[in-house]
Design a protein around this motif. Sequence first.
Motif, PDB file in Angstrom:
ATOM      1  N   UNK A 862       6.926   4.068   1.779  1.00  0.00           N
ATOM      2  CA  UNK A 862       7.398   5.304   1.478  1.00  0.00           C
ATOM      3  C   UNK A 862       6.222   6.213   0.821  1.00  0.00           C
ATOM      4  N   UNK A 863       6.624   7.090  -0.181  1.00  0.00           N
ATOM      5  CA  UNK A 863       5.381   7.860  -0.630  1.00  0.00           C
ATOM      6  C   UNK A 863       5.234   7.307  -2.289  1.00  0.00           C
ATOM      7  N   UNK A 864       3.919   7.453  -2.406  1.00  0.00           N
ATOM      8  CA  UNK A 864       3.228   6.840  -3.810  1.00  0.00           C
ATOM      9  C   UNK A 864       3.681   7.946  -4.777  1.00  0.00           C
ATOM     10  N   UNK A 865       4.727   8.007  -5.460  1.00  0.00           N
ATOM     11  CA  UNK A 865       5.224   8.726  -6.293  1.00  0.00           C
ATOM     12  C   UNK A 865       4.276   8.765  -7.689  1.00  0.00           C
ATOM     13  N   UNK A 866       3.948   9.719  -8.110  1.00  0.00           N
ATOM     14  CA  UNK A 866       3.459   9.978  -9.595  1.00  0.00           C
ATOM     15  C   UNK A 866       2.383   8.924  -9.741  1.00  0.00           C
ATOM     16  N   UNK A 867       1.456   9.003  -8.365  1.00  0.00           N
ATOM     17  CA  UNK A 867       0.179   8.269  -8.692  1.00  0.00           C
ATOM     18  C   UNK A 867      -0.961   9.036  -8.707  1.00  0.00           C
ATOM     19  N   UNK A 868      -1.856   8.691  -9.722  1.00  0.00           N
ATOM     20  CA  UNK A 868      -3.042   9.536  -9.812  1.00  0.00           C
ATOM     21  C   UNK A 868      -4.188   8.904  -9.077  1.00  0.00           C
ATOM     22  N   UNK A 869      -4.256   7.550  -9.002  1.00  0.00           N
ATOM     23  CA  UNK A 869      -5.550   6.991  -8.469  1.00  0.00           C
ATOM     24  C   UNK A 869      -5.217   5.807  -8.116  1.00  0.00           C
ATOM     25  N   UNK A 870      -5.984   5.045  -7.092  1.00  0.00           N
ATOM     26  CA  UNK A 870      -5.697   3.734  -6.815  1.00  0.00           C
ATOM     27  C   UNK A 870      -7.055   3.168  -6.395  1.00  0.00           C
ATOM     28  N   UNK A 871      -7.695   2.000  -6.935  1.00  0.00           N
ATOM     29  CA  UNK A 871      -8.754   1.269  -6.779  1.00  0.00           C
ATOM     30  C   UNK A 871      -8.505   0.004  -6.170  1.00  0.00           C
ATOM     31  N   UNK A 872      -8.768  -0.127  -4.682  1.00  0.00           N
ATOM     32  CA  UNK A 872      -8.157  -1.040  -3.853  1.00  0.00           C
ATOM     33  C   UNK A 872      -9.526  -2.115  -3.518  1.00  0.00           C
ATOM     34  N   UNK A 873      -9.031  -3.149  -3.621  1.00  0.00           N
ATOM     35  CA  UNK A 873     -10.331  -4.263  -3.155  1.00  0.00           C
ATOM     36  C   UNK A 873      -9.602  -5.267  -2.247  1.00  0.00           C
ATOM     37  N   UNK A 874     -10.161  -5.933  -0.917  1.00  0.00           N
ATOM     38  CA  UNK A 874      -9.687  -6.657  -0.225  1.00  0.00           C
ATOM     39  C   UNK A 874     -10.727  -7.945  -0.175  1.00  0.00           C
ATOM     40  N   UNK A 875     -10.247  -9.209  -0.080  1.00  0.00           N
ATOM     41  CA  UNK A 875     -10.898 -10.326  -0.172  1.00  0.00           C
ATOM     42  C   UNK A 875     -10.675 -11.233   1.103  1.00  0.00           C
ATOM     43  N   UNK A 884     -13.254  -2.205   0.192  1.00  0.00           N
ATOM     44  CA  UNK A 884     -12.862  -1.323  -1.050  1.00  0.00           C
ATOM     45  C   UNK A 884     -12.680   0.006  -0.855  1.00  0.00           C
ATOM     46  N   UNK A 885     -11.851   0.625  -1.667  1.00  0.00           N
ATOM     47  CA  UNK A 885     -11.795   1.970  -1.761  1.00  0.00           C
ATOM     48  C   UNK A 885     -11.256   2.368  -3.068  1.00  0.00           C
ATOM     49  N   UNK A 886     -11.428   3.876  -3.520  1.00  0.00           N
ATOM     50  CA  UNK A 886     -10.705   4.255  -4.570  1.00  0.00           C
ATOM     51  C   UNK A 886     -10.643   5.890  -4.804  1.00  0.00           C
ATOM     52  N   UNK A 887     -10.728   6.278  -3.492  1.00  0.00           N
ATOM     53  CA  UNK A 887     -10.565   7.922  -3.212  1.00  0.00           C
ATOM     54  C   UNK A 887      -9.562   8.272  -2.850  1.00  0.00           C
ATOM     55  N   UNK A 888      -8.544   7.299  -2.364  1.00  0.00           N
ATOM     56  CA  UNK A 888      -7.232   7.540  -1.515  1.00  0.00           C
ATOM     57  C   UNK A 888      -6.167   6.782  -1.745  1.00  0.00           C
ATOM     58  N   UNK A 889      -5.359   7.507  -2.413  1.00  0.00           N
ATOM     59  CA  UNK A 889      -4.224   6.834  -3.165  1.00  0.00           C
ATOM     60  C   UNK A 889      -3.071   6.201  -1.794  1.00  0.00           C
TER      61      UNK A 889
END
Length: 943
Positions: A862-875, A884-889
């Motif tokens: 769906x839509x990431x509602x009311x999200x300002x930022x996401x810090x994403x890491x994969x192992x 990893x990424x942190x510039x795209x919600x």
Amino acid sequence: MTPLHAFLKPTYLACYPLWQSWISGCLLLFLTLLPFQVQATHIRAGDLTAERISEAGLTYRFTATIYRDVGGVDADPEIEFKFGDLATQMVPLASRQNIGNATERLTYITTFTFPGAGQYDVGVFIRNRNENVRNIPNSVNVPFYIESTFLINPFLGLNRSPILLVPPVDLATKDQLYIHNPGAYDPDGDSLAFRFVLPKRNKNQPVDGFRPLDDPIFGGASTDGGVVTATLNAFNGDLIWDTPAQTGQYNVAFIVEEWRDGILIGQVNRDMQIIVRDNPNKPPKLQIPRDTCVVAETFLEDRIIGTDPDGDRVSLTAYSALFAEANLISVPPRNYAEFEVLGLQPPNGREEADFRWQTVCEDVRLQPYFVTFKAEDNPPRTVDRLADLQTWGITVVGPAPDTLYGDLDIVNSAIRLFWFNYQCPNASQMTVWRREGSFDFVPDNCETGLPAYTGYRQIDAVDINQTTYYDDNGGRGLEKGKTYCYRIFAIFPLPGGGESYVSEEFCLTIPTNAPYLTNVSIEDTDTAEGEILVRWATPRDIDTTVFKRPYTYTLSRAEGFTGGQNWAAVGGLFNENDTTFIDTNLNTTDQVYNYRVTLFAEGAVVDSSASASSVRLSLNSTESSINLSWQAEVPWTNSISRFPFHYIYRAERDAAGNLSPLVLYDSVNVSEGGFSYRDEGRNQNPLLPKTDYCYYVMTQGSYDRPDIFEPLQNKSQLICGQLLDLEPPCNPSAFTVLEVLDCSTIDFTDSRFCTDSLYQNRLTWQAFADPACDPDIIGYRLYFARYETDSLTLLLQTPDTFALHEQVRSLAGCYAVSAVDAAGNESPLSNRICLDNCPNYALPNVFTPNGDGINDTFRPFDCPAFVRKVEFVVYNRWGRKVYESQDDIFLNWDGKALTGKPLPDGLYYYEAKVSFNRLAPDAEIVTQKGWVQILSQESEKGF
């Protein structure tokens, strides 16, 4: 007190075997066995003075004058002087004298040399006070301490403390007004001031439990039936107790401050005792002259009268440094005054005395000389004597300078002044004062120098031996066409100071070939169509044989009070007798204009007038008044004694904006009150709130020359205002948010939640219709706080009862609204409304990065509602970070590793630290952990 013989018998037996050493041993034991009370020296009062005895050194002579109850043990043969932290001395008794009323005066004198400049406190400590002082508990066991302060300053020179001539032990009568004066005199002519202090028992230690004379515990009432008061006149030292209610002994302490040239240079401490008795006798009454000023070198004589209502014999005495009997060192006055009792009794009940004093120039000083007169009756022996004390202030002033005159220096536009040698050679300077135009000033009896209301300003001060002065306005020359008036007066050196009466006025006019501007009067006030009347007089001093007719004029205008760089010609060319112009299309509401006239003879420039501005009126309001002030920069004088009044015109503006007729409302004597006026309403009609009052001022002035008409009358602009309104309106009510999210009903598949411009809060409210509140509302202020813990700050102001707040990616925050009136008053805030977002962020657990355009990237459902930022890491399964990424919600992970190579199919673990926009700061960060499987196309087929 226990009699002494009560202690003698045991003392004698103990000492009898030691007969030969009875004096040295027994006496010592006798004194040792006496109770502490017997050690008291029964001190009633005292003061401490100082005198610097050498100009070359810092040695001072200190005199402690102590008054003791003769009923106590004998006086101390020596007492303790404390010189701050520097030293302590035991000082022997120098003299003693019985002054009546069971009181003895003791004098202790010593000298001390100080190490350098500074402020020093010098005190005297004695055990103890006399017993039964009503306002000092257990007074017989309370030490007596007085402390005087003085300043050693190399720039002050020799200094002597004030001398207190009247003894500090006095009688008062129960239920009768009591007046005392210490008869303070400063031998250096310094200014004196008086104030109460607490009596002390030691340095920095006030007497415990001390009660002032007017403490309610003593009861009673004043002579007018009010509460009892005890006051000390700060100027002349009159101590008035209105009125003693209980008999007994009372102590009170005060300080006599010594001021020189605005600097506190010392203070003398007096602790005095007042003995109140119940006396059927009525006190005598004194009649003395009013405080006065006398010109130096004149003879002063007046009559002092004492009368007694009981017909008892009256004695008259006087205390002052003016008398030779004061036995003071040889300082002014140079001629001692005489006090001669005429001896009119019998019959008893009335006595008179003559006071006579021949003053000289050396007697001039700023502070008055005080003479304290005392009328005392002599009733039958069974009745106590009573007295009346009153103080006469005599100020000696310098005579007015003699014959001020002068002449013109036309070439340099200057004036030379002359006067005769001043009569008092001990004066230090002659001050020179100037104003534009004449002012008729006749000083009052004690009005020396020049008060500010005369409009005179000091331009110089010269040595007293100088008898001329050249005024060229600091080299700039005096303005042509103006009349300048002068006065002079003498000042005398410190520390005594003082000044003379002012001279007669002398005036001269600087001639000019230019015309004289006489009017710059605002006839219509408007922002674009204002009008100003400009008028001038033809040249009065021009030499027509040098500057030949025909004469013509040009008129120039500039903005501001004085001429500027951007002069603009207005009105064209004027003929010689065409001297009036109406200047139109001006912003007279907001702008000040000034004008000048240029004279041409046979077409050639001769001279230009001084510039003259329009009158600018300013308005300032309070809750109860409207205050006006005005100014104008003009070559004539708008403050002249012949035409001292400026006129105030007023009108009212109704709600529709219509102005009532402007009428003469009041006038101001600008010679007394300056260029200002306070309107509080008149004739029991106060100004009304929320009512527009409009004003203009008509000034009056003159060139002070007979060939130019007067008065010169000019109007200011019209200005309007209201009383200051401090009453806030009611706070708004029914404050709501029209659209509120229901998180349970939101469809997060709606693509609108993925945009940056979806969210906005629409808020609405209404005025609170309460008749008790101010209905004058012009708008509302909306306040916002991003988080529920934040303070509200102003977001916007609107005249409407609704507002739209675009929050972009958030609806979270708190709101409140207030009302504002025309005066800027703000109501209390409304209720506070807080809103939160509906956060949404959910991730899948499989994606197929095979390039077929279907499920190729890993991204949220769906839509990431009311999200300002996401810090994403994969192992990977072995815990190694592969992406990893942190510039795209929206993540949009294509299944590639950090190196850019595709990862093999399999199970991977992720951690997503999601920052939401929430109302509570501690609820914004949510960490989501999960797994995701990467499947290639081949894997899908096999599956």
